[in-house]
Write an enzyme that holds these catalytic residues in place. Sequence first.
Site, PDB file in Angstrom:
ATOM      1  NE  ARG A   1      25.092  28.207 -39.647  1.00 47.43           N
ATOM      2  CZ  ARG A   1      25.495  29.474 -39.621  1.00 47.43           C
ATOM      3  NH1 ARG A   1      26.709  29.786 -40.083  1.00 47.43           N
ATOM      4  NH2 ARG A   1      24.704  30.426 -39.158  1.00 47.43           N
TER       5      ARG A   1
ATOM      6  CD  GLU B   1      30.137  25.344 -35.138  1.00 39.49           C
ATOM      7  OE1 GLU B   1      29.614  26.314 -34.541  1.00 39.49           O
ATOM      8  OE2 GLU B   1      30.457  25.389 -36.335  1.00 39.49           O
TER       9      GLU B   1
ATOM     10  CG  HIS C   1      30.981  29.340 -35.814  1.00 42.01           C
ATOM     11  ND1 HIS C   1      29.872  28.555 -35.908  1.00 42.01           N
ATOM     12  CD2 HIS C   1      30.731  30.409 -36.626  1.00 42.01           C
ATOM     13  CE1 HIS C   1      28.986  29.105 -36.727  1.00 42.01           C
ATOM     14  NE2 HIS C   1      29.492  30.243 -37.171  1.00 42.01           N
TER      15      HIS C   1
END
Length: 317
Positions: free
Chosen positions: A235, A264, A283
């Site tokens: 994270r 994000e 991601h």
Amino acid sequence: MAMKIAILDDYQNIARELADWDSLGAEVDVLTEHIADPDALVDRLAGCDVVVAMRERTALPGDVLRRLPDLRLIVSLGGARNPAIDLKATAELGIVVSHTGYLPHPTAEHTWALILAAMRGIPDETRSVREGGWQTSVGRSLQGATLGVIGLGRLGARVARIGQAFGMRTIAWSANLTQEKADEHDVLAVPKEQLLAESDVVTIHQVLSSRTRGLIGAPELATMKPSAWLVNTSRGPIIDEAALLDALREHRIGGAALDVYDTEPLPADHPLRAVPNTVLTPHIGYVVRDLYEVFYRDAVEDIAAYQAGEPIRVMSL
């Protein structure tokens, strides 16, 4: 009336083909674009009975949930933890939250894609070839280098084993790691300061919490070798982003290979996009077909079980 289902953040528009949504006899709305604004999100989800949330891509806090009076079920794609969903609010509102299965190996594999890309300069060399050039850099070997694993859980242990296959020395740290536990994976448990000082590659595999937020800040970055790379597939907020940017710009570490960020999707004007000594991916550590099949298959099962009055895989506080 047919149940109304909203599938959030299906960036690849793949959810429909990976599960039998027709079996639910429901109206299914697939959202392929991320909706960051809470008001816009509430407007789009108005009238929905079920929301299928792709892990933590879209936050569902209490103030949003209270504005969705028809919502009765949330399906969280991933394991039995999603801090982006306010479980206290769902309990108060009588909203059931179910989760799906999860597979750890895709993220471990992507961690190594980032490490190898960084060590051999693959993004820059690819760019050079496409632009008509040839060799531009000298890579680094993994054999004999030190891999520092922060968090030797299920995922971190997989990453360590792969490092050992490359002939790397593997060391690890986490707040409660014992040498007895590390011995199960042929890894040396060391203090955090030693791991940062000795590692050629530092890779993070910890859950984001109040204890791990900002775990790697300016003092930790200052401890790392000037040639070391920092890898994060966990994270974004585990690393102090401002401190990392300073360290990268001043070349106080070798570079950073990142799949996760504080915000994000990463804003188009984010300064990380302009820092050269990085490998950046959007991601995608878990974004593989076999895991998505688990996500969406289980989501249909969760919804069918709820329709039958017997919810399964229910998350709780």
